[in-house]
Design a protein around this motif. Structure first.
Motif, PDB file in Angstrom:
ATOM      1  N   LEU A  82       6.063   2.411   9.818  1.00 36.96           N
ATOM      2  CA  LEU A  82       6.878   1.708  10.827  1.00 36.96           C
ATOM      3  C   LEU A  82       6.080   1.334  12.079  1.00 36.96           C
ATOM      4  O   LEU A  82       6.113   0.181  12.507  1.00 36.96           O
ATOM      5  CB  LEU A  82       8.122   2.515  11.185  1.00 36.96           C
ATOM      6  N   PRO A  83       5.348   2.267  12.691  1.00 33.77           N
ATOM      7  CA  PRO A  83       4.559   1.849  13.867  1.00 33.77           C
ATOM      8  C   PRO A  83       3.522   0.776  13.543  1.00 33.77           C
ATOM      9  O   PRO A  83       3.276  -0.112  14.357  1.00 33.77           O
ATOM     10  CB  PRO A  83       3.880   3.149  14.320  1.00 33.77           C
ATOM     11  N   TRP A  84       2.926   0.843  12.356  1.00 34.41           N
ATOM     12  CA  TRP A  84       1.970  -0.196  11.980  1.00 34.41           C
ATOM     13  C   TRP A  84       2.681  -1.525  11.794  1.00 34.41           C
ATOM     14  O   TRP A  84       2.154  -2.578  12.164  1.00 34.41           O
ATOM     15  CB  TRP A  84       1.194   0.182  10.722  1.00 34.41           C
ATOM     16  N   GLY A  85       3.884  -1.489  11.234  1.00 31.74           N
ATOM     17  CA  GLY A  85       4.659  -2.718  11.091  1.00 31.74           C
ATOM     18  C   GLY A  85       4.982  -3.339  12.437  1.00 31.74           C
ATOM     19  O   GLY A  85       4.910  -4.555  12.623  1.00 31.74           O
ATOM     20  N   LEU A  86       5.333  -2.487  13.402  1.00 39.06           N
ATOM     21  CA  LEU A  86       5.598  -2.991  14.757  1.00 39.06           C
ATOM     22  C   LEU A  86       4.319  -3.524  15.398  1.00 39.06           C
ATOM     23  O   LEU A  86       4.341  -4.537  16.103  1.00 39.06           O
ATOM     24  CB  LEU A  86       6.223  -1.897  15.618  1.00 39.06           C
ATOM     25  N   ALA A  87       3.202  -2.844  15.146  1.00 39.40           N
ATOM     26  CA  ALA A  87       1.922  -3.298  15.709  1.00 39.40           C
ATOM     27  C   ALA A  87       1.543  -4.670  15.152  1.00 39.40           C
ATOM     28  O   ALA A  87       0.927  -5.481  15.854  1.00 39.40           O
ATOM     29  CB  ALA A  87       0.820  -2.285  15.407  1.00 39.40           C
ATOM     30  N   LEU A  88       1.922  -4.937  13.899  1.00 41.89           N
ATOM     31  CA  LEU A  88       1.586  -6.233  13.301  1.00 41.89           C
ATOM     32  C   LEU A  88       2.289  -7.390  13.996  1.00 41.89           C
ATOM     33  O   LEU A  88       1.887  -8.547  13.838  1.00 41.89           O
ATOM     34  CB  LEU A  88       1.940  -6.247  11.813  1.00 41.89           C
ATOM     35  N   LEU A  89       3.318  -7.089  14.777  1.00 44.38           N
ATOM     36  CA  LEU A  89       4.028  -8.150  15.507  1.00 44.38           C
ATOM     37  C   LEU A  89       3.219  -8.678  16.684  1.00 44.38           C
ATOM     38  O   LEU A  89       3.530  -9.727  17.234  1.00 44.38           O
ATOM     39  CB  LEU A  89       5.388  -7.643  15.991  1.00 44.38           C
ATOM     40  N   VAL A  90       2.185  -7.945  17.091  1.00 46.72           N
ATOM     41  CA  VAL A  90       1.327  -8.382  18.193  1.00 46.72           C
ATOM     42  C   VAL A  90       0.235  -9.274  17.605  1.00 46.72           C
ATOM     43  O   VAL A  90      -0.627  -8.806  16.856  1.00 46.72           O
ATOM     44  CB  VAL A  90       0.698  -7.180  18.933  1.00 46.72           C
ATOM     45  N   ASN A  91       0.286 -10.546  17.926  1.00 44.84           N
ATOM     46  CA  ASN A  91      -0.652 -11.516  17.341  1.00 44.84           C
ATOM     47  C   ASN A  91      -2.095 -11.080  17.522  1.00 44.84           C
ATOM     48  O   ASN A  91      -2.486 -10.596  18.580  1.00 44.84           O
ATOM     49  CB  ASN A  91      -0.458 -12.897  17.969  1.00 44.84           C
ATOM     50  N   TRP A  92      -2.880 -11.317  16.523  1.00 46.43           N
ATOM     51  CA  TRP A  92      -4.297 -11.022  16.425  1.00 46.43           C
ATOM     52  C   TRP A  92      -4.596  -9.529  16.522  1.00 46.43           C
ATOM     53  O   TRP A  92      -5.225  -8.975  15.646  1.00 46.43           O
ATOM     54  CB  TRP A  92      -5.130 -11.779  17.471  1.00 46.43           C
ATOM     55  N   ARG A 140       0.849  -1.203   0.000  1.00 44.06           N
ATOM     56  CA  ARG A 140       0.000   0.000   0.000  1.00 44.06           C
ATOM     57  C   ARG A 140       0.881   1.248   0.000  1.00 44.06           C
ATOM     58  O   ARG A 140       1.819   1.344   0.789  1.00 44.06           O
ATOM     59  CB  ARG A 140      -0.909  -0.019   1.228  1.00 44.06           C
ATOM     60  N   PRO A 141       0.582   2.223  -0.840  1.00 42.36           N
ATOM     61  CA  PRO A 141       1.346   3.475  -0.817  1.00 42.36           C
ATOM     62  C   PRO A 141       1.222   4.165   0.543  1.00 42.36           C
ATOM     63  O   PRO A 141       0.194   4.074   1.217  1.00 42.36           O
ATOM     64  CB  PRO A 141       0.683   4.323  -1.910  1.00 42.36           C
ATOM     65  N   ALA A 142       2.278   4.847   0.955  1.00 38.00           N
ATOM     66  CA  ALA A 142       2.324   5.481   2.276  1.00 38.00           C
ATOM     67  C   ALA A 142       1.197   6.489   2.481  1.00 38.00           C
ATOM     68  O   ALA A 142       0.718   6.661   3.610  1.00 38.00           O
ATOM     69  CB  ALA A 142       3.673   6.145   2.491  1.00 38.00           C
ATOM     70  N   ASP A 143       0.766   7.138   1.415  1.00 32.52           N
ATOM     71  CA  ASP A 143      -0.303   8.127   1.573  1.00 32.52           C
ATOM     72  C   ASP A 143      -1.672   7.483   1.805  1.00 32.52           C
ATOM     73  O   ASP A 143      -2.636   8.174   2.126  1.00 32.52           O
ATOM     74  CB  ASP A 143      -0.352   9.073   0.371  1.00 32.52           C
ATOM     75  N   GLN A 144      -1.758   6.163   1.665  1.00 33.79           N
ATOM     76  CA  GLN A 144      -3.009   5.459   1.935  1.00 33.79           C
ATOM     77  C   GLN A 144      -2.979   4.712   3.270  1.00 33.79           C
ATOM     78  O   GLN A 144      -3.852   3.922   3.571  1.00 33.79           O
ATOM     79  CB  GLN A 144      -3.314   4.474   0.800  1.00 33.79           C
ATOM     80  N   VAL A 145      -1.945   4.982   4.075  1.00 33.47           N
ATOM     81  CA  VAL A 145      -1.837   4.404   5.413  1.00 33.47           C
ATOM     82  C   VAL A 145      -2.005   5.537   6.416  1.00 33.47           C
ATOM     83  O   VAL A 145      -1.423   6.605   6.257  1.00 33.47           O
ATOM     84  CB  VAL A 145      -0.463   3.711   5.614  1.00 33.47           C
ATOM     85  N   LYS A 146      -2.843   5.312   7.409  1.00 35.88           N
ATOM     86  CA  LYS A 146      -3.067   6.335   8.435  1.00 35.88           C
ATOM     87  C   LYS A 146      -1.881   6.342   9.389  1.00 35.88           C
ATOM     88  O   LYS A 146      -1.755   5.483  10.249  1.00 35.88           O
ATOM     89  CB  LYS A 146      -4.360   6.060   9.189  1.00 35.88           C
ATOM     90  N   GLY A 147      -1.000   7.292   9.219  1.00 35.40           N
ATOM     91  CA  GLY A 147       0.203   7.389  10.035  1.00 35.40           C
ATOM     92  C   GLY A 147       1.370   6.711   9.343  1.00 35.40           C
ATOM     93  O   GLY A 147       1.239   6.133   8.259  1.00 35.40           O
ATOM     94  N   PRO A 148       2.545   6.782   9.967  1.00 35.74           N
ATOM     95  CA  PRO A 148       3.740   6.156   9.379  1.00 35.74           C
ATOM     96  C   PRO A 148       3.614   4.634   9.339  1.00 35.74           C
ATOM     97  O   PRO A 148       2.953   4.013  10.173  1.00 35.74           O
ATOM     98  CB  PRO A 148       4.869   6.574  10.318  1.00 35.74           C
TER      99      PRO A 148
END
Length: 114
Positions: free
Chosen positions: A84-94, A74-82
């Motif tokens: 990197l934090p979303w990538g880190l959040a994805l590490l939390v299962n479910w 997804r292009p960065a302008d279609q992600v709410k916020g940066p």
């Protein structure tokens, strides 16, 4: 009955496994692990439980993979916020993948009609 895991520094703090020395009717002793610390191997589980675990694990992996693929492509302008934090959040299962898919994306534009 004497419990060596509690008392004068004889046990591990906060582990949740209690090993007790139990005296039997005939005077013999044996060690018992409390049910709180009892662990089963996957191969020892009933077939129904194994199937349930495999289904939940497959769902977890599919959700995780879909969320990662979506975040990366997804292009960065279609992600709410940066990203990197979303990538880190994805590490939390479910929680991470569900949060990203529910709140972390802008809606994609519809494909143009030909």
């Amino acid at each position: 009955m004497r419990n060596p895991s509690f008392g004068e520094g004889g046990g591990s703090a906060g582990v949740g496994v209690a090993l007790a020395v139990v005296e039997g009717n005939n005077g013999s002793t044996r060690h018992e692990e409390s049910s709180m610390g009892h662990r089963k191997n996957f191969r020892d589980l009933p077939r129904k439980r194994k199937v349930q675990i495999v289904i939940v694990a497959a769902a977890q992996l599919a959700l995780h993979g879909y969320a990662w693929r979506d975040l990366i492509t997804r292009p960065a302008d279609q992600v709410k916020g940066p990203k990197l934090p979303w990538g880190l959040a994805l590490l939390v299962n479910w929680i991470g993948p569900i949060a990203y898919l529910a709140a972390g994306r802008e809606k994609r534009d519809a494909l143009p009609a030909d």
